[in-house]
Design an enzyme around this catalytic site. Structure first.
Site, short mmCIF file in Angstrom:
data_model
loop_
_atom_site.label_atom_id
_atom_site.label_comp_id
_atom_site.label_asym_id
_atom_site.label_seq_id
_atom_site.Cartn_x
_atom_site.Cartn_y
_atom_site.Cartn_z
N TRP A 46 0.81 -1.22 0.00
CA TRP A 46 0.00 0.00 0.00
C TRP A 46 0.84 1.27 0.00
O TRP A 46 1.87 1.36 0.67
CB TRP A 46 -0.90 0.00 1.23
CG TRP A 46 -1.66 1.29 1.43
CD1 TRP A 46 -1.21 2.41 2.09
CD2 TRP A 46 -2.98 1.60 0.97
NE1 TRP A 46 -2.19 3.40 2.06
CE2 TRP A 46 -3.27 2.92 1.37
CE3 TRP A 46 -3.93 0.89 0.26
CZ2 TRP A 46 -4.49 3.54 1.10
CZ3 TRP A 46 -5.15 1.50 -0.01
CH2 TRP A 46 -5.42 2.81 0.40
N MET A 47 0.35 2.32 -0.72
CA MET A 47 0.86 3.68 -0.57
C MET A 47 -0.29 4.66 -0.69
O MET A 47 -1.27 4.41 -1.39
CB MET A 47 1.94 4.01 -1.59
CG MET A 47 1.43 4.26 -3.00
SD MET A 47 2.72 4.78 -4.16
CE MET A 47 3.16 6.38 -3.49
N ASN A 48 -0.17 5.83 0.02
CA ASN A 48 -1.10 6.93 -0.23
C ASN A 48 -0.35 8.26 -0.26
O ASN A 48 0.54 8.43 -1.10
CB ASN A 48 -2.32 6.90 0.71
CG ASN A 48 -2.05 6.89 2.19
OD1 ASN A 48 -1.58 5.88 2.74
ND2 ASN A 48 -2.34 7.98 2.86
N ASP A 49 -0.64 9.21 0.60
CA ASP A 49 -0.22 10.60 0.42
C ASP A 49 1.26 10.80 0.08
O ASP A 49 2.13 10.18 0.70
CB ASP A 49 -0.44 11.40 1.71
CG ASP A 49 -1.87 11.35 2.21
OD1 ASP A 49 -2.72 10.71 1.56
OD2 ASP A 49 -2.13 11.95 3.26
N PHE B 152 2.43 9.47 10.31
CA PHE B 152 1.49 10.04 9.34
C PHE B 152 2.16 11.15 8.53
O PHE B 152 3.33 11.46 8.71
CB PHE B 152 0.25 10.55 10.07
CG PHE B 152 -0.81 9.50 10.30
CD1 PHE B 152 -0.51 8.14 10.28
CD2 PHE B 152 -2.13 9.87 10.53
CE1 PHE B 152 -1.48 7.18 10.50
CE2 PHE B 152 -3.13 8.91 10.74
CZ PHE B 152 -2.80 7.57 10.73
N ARG C 145 -2.98 17.00 12.28
CA ARG C 145 -1.97 16.25 11.52
C ARG C 145 -1.52 16.97 10.24
O ARG C 145 -2.06 17.97 9.83
CB ARG C 145 -2.49 14.86 11.17
CG ARG C 145 -3.80 14.82 10.40
CD ARG C 145 -4.25 13.36 10.20
NE ARG C 145 -5.59 13.26 9.61
CZ ARG C 145 -6.70 13.18 10.32
NH1 ARG C 145 -6.66 13.19 11.64
NH2 ARG C 145 -7.87 13.10 9.72
N ASP C 146 -0.51 16.37 9.61
CA ASP C 146 0.01 16.74 8.29
C ASP C 146 0.74 18.08 8.29
O ASP C 146 0.38 19.01 7.56
CB ASP C 146 -1.12 16.77 7.25
CG ASP C 146 -1.99 15.52 7.28
OD1 ASP C 146 -1.50 14.47 7.73
OD2 ASP C 146 -3.16 15.60 6.86
N GLU D 133 -7.35 18.16 5.73
CA GLU D 133 -6.10 17.42 5.73
C GLU D 133 -5.07 18.08 4.81
O GLU D 133 -5.40 18.86 3.93
CB GLU D 133 -6.33 15.97 5.28
CG GLU D 133 -7.06 15.12 6.30
CD GLU D 133 -6.89 13.64 6.05
OE1 GLU D 133 -6.59 12.93 7.02
OE2 GLU D 133 -7.04 13.19 4.90
N TRP E 69 -9.97 7.33 -1.27
CA TRP E 69 -10.43 6.48 -0.19
C TRP E 69 -11.76 5.79 -0.54
O TRP E 69 -12.64 6.39 -1.13
CB TRP E 69 -10.62 7.30 1.09
CG TRP E 69 -9.34 7.89 1.59
CD1 TRP E 69 -8.97 9.20 1.57
CD2 TRP E 69 -8.23 7.19 2.15
NE1 TRP E 69 -7.71 9.35 2.09
CE2 TRP E 69 -7.23 8.13 2.47
CE3 TRP E 69 -7.99 5.83 2.43
CZ2 TRP E 69 -6.01 7.77 3.04
CZ3 TRP E 69 -6.77 5.47 3.00
CH2 TRP E 69 -5.80 6.44 3.30
#
Length: 490
Positions: free
Chosen positions: A37-40, A99, A163-164, A218, A301
């Site tokens: 898996w990968m995301n941002d 994160f 976050r972020d 986000e 998502w």
């Protein structure tokens, strides 16, 4: 030693998973994890001559899980090299996840600023989040600093979403924006300031939404561009409005003026940045050519993700240069370096009238297409481009002249449910389409970035070719050119 052990375990798991990956939908010229898996996109930076891109990564599974930081680098934004996993969770500052965050060059020390995620009670979704730092002098091996967490908790009027962090330097101070949510579940971005990246003071709220703009903002990014200030955000919880906001979560921007002394950001209304199915969590860097370059997560998502069956999931968009256009509209266009992907150029049409359709047989999987339509004397009600399979499959891009709307239809290329996306595009004299097709993605840049559409597609047929078409009349096509593109991953 917790960190080193966790990093080694993660790398071993990833190396084992690589051998099980199937290549059916693997992309040819986009950033992907080697497996799972990968995301941002995270930590975008040019450091010691190389472009570095980090990303949210689960090395243990093709589904979302404990977030690590994957890592690639490049000298040219085209050819990417996988590097060892940079961050693994499990320390007291990041118990359950490293994160999203950002990167800065602090006098030669590559500094990653990220959110530590902690699950208090998974069943009731009780969490807490803090902000941490890891550093490196070689750009490959990172260690977390002893001062972590550098920001242990959000402001008192927040809920647990915190976050972020995105960090930059202005004059002698470092600044950090963080995605946040109020006690009343209103999305906002808050601002901190520091002289040394270790001790941070809370400045206040940079921008805040309302009930229509979601419960959490986000992945904020804040920067000056062409004399204005731009705040990129990815709101969660917005409701669809006709052609707008049709994905589960959105990505867009606010443009305005900012005063560092008063923390006053006066801005225009929220504008959605991309109108396809799969664009989220966009982040930017400034390179040595003073370009503002953006990457987004090229998935969404809770969407269907067929690549999970092949042992991997997630990709990043092509790198895009951001500029401000008319009326402070944010424009995205592929960086010039991507021309290096091109093989032979095929000029198919020059100044030719087409009624109904014109098909060019091309069986390449990796393509760049340029189609330019003359609208001044166009008698058709709609025009467009199809990427066709040998039987029933097709990905269709249609421009309706009366409605001035561009529609991407992927319902016959693996997106049977919710396959269409539509965007307004005022194209009065000319419609110019630049289209990048990879094995399981399509990225469209219309009229020099006035509208972009990014979607994952999942065809199973071989390609038949490229078809330009009209409905109810003819159009003069000024140009139809295509290039087959190199596979950087072989």
């Amino acid at each position: 030693m917790i960190t080193q052990n966790k990093l080694q375990q993660a790398q071993d798991a990833l190396n084992h998973a690589i051998g099980k990956v199937k290549n059916k939908y693997r992309l040819g010229y986009h950033i992907m994890a080697p497996a799972n898996w990968m995301n941002d996109p995270n930590g975008l930076i040019q450091y010691k001559g190389d472009y570095h891109v980090f990303y949210q990564h689960n090395p243990y599974d093709e589904n979302w899980g404990p977030m690590h930081w994957g890592h690639v680098k490049s000298k040219d934004l085209v050819h990417w090299e996988h590097l060892p996993i940079a961050l693994a969770p499990g320390d007291t500052c990041d118990t359950n996840g490293c994160f999203s965050g950002s990167a800065v060059d602090n006098n030669g020390e590559l500094t990653l600023i990220y959110t530590g995620h902690h699950d208090v009670d998974k069943e009731t979704d009780i969490i807490y989040e803090n902000q941490n730092i890891a550093v490196s002098t070689d750009g490959i091996t990172f260690h977390k600093i002893v001062e972590n967490p550098v920001i242990p908790e959000p402001p008192a009027d927040s809920n647990t979403h915190f976050r972020d962090p995105k960090v930059w330097k202005h004059k002698d101070s470092w600044y950090m924006v963080i995605g946040n949510s109020t006690e009343d579940k209103i999305g906002r971005v808050i601002l901190y300031r520091s002289l040394d990246l270790r001790k941070w003071s809370y400045v206040g709220v940079l921008a805040e939404g309302n009930e229509t703009l979601g419960f959490m903002w986000e992945c904020p990014d804040f920067f000056e561009l062409d004399g204005k200030f731009v705040l990129l955000i990815s709101p969660q919880g917005m409701k669809a409005e006709k052609d707008l906001y049709n994905n589960l979560y959105q990505t867009g921007y606010l443009v305005g003026d900012y005063d560092y002394q008063t923390n006053d950001f006066t801005h225009d209304s929220f504008i959605e940045l991309d109108h396809g199915h799969d664009f989220y969590a966009v982040q930017t860097l400034v390179d040595d050519k003073n370009r503002r370059i953006a990457f987004g997560w090229m998935d969404m998502w809770e969407s269907d993700m067929p690549t999970k069956a092949d042992g991997w999931c997630g990709a990043l968009t092509l790198p895009r240069e951001l500029t401000l256009g008319k009326d402070h509209k944010l424009l995205m266009n592929p960086v010039q370096e991507l021309d290096a992907l091109r093989n032979a150029e095929h000029n198919i049409i020059r100044q030719q009238k087409v009624a109904d359709s014109y098909l060019v047989e091309v069986n390449e999987e990796l393509l760049e297409i340029k189609a330019v339509f003359d609208l001044e004397n166009c008698h058709a009600s709609a025009i467009g481009v199809k990427i066709r399979g040998v039987n029933e499959e097709e990905t269709v891009l249609t421009y309706n002249l009366n409605q001035q709307k561009l529609t991407l239809d992927c319902s016959k290329s693996g997106r049977v449910n919710d396959g269409r996306r539509t965007a307004t595009l005022e194209a009065n004299e000319l419609l110019s389409l630049r289209i990048f097709v990879d094995r399981s993605s399509i990225e469209i840049f219309a009229n020099e970035g006035q509208t972009t559409m990014t979607s994952r597609i999942y065809p199973i047929e071989e390609k038949l070719g490229i078809e330009v078409f009209t409905e109810n009349g003819e159009v003069r096509i000024k140009e139809l050119t295509y290039w087959s593109l190199k596979d950087i991953w072989e």
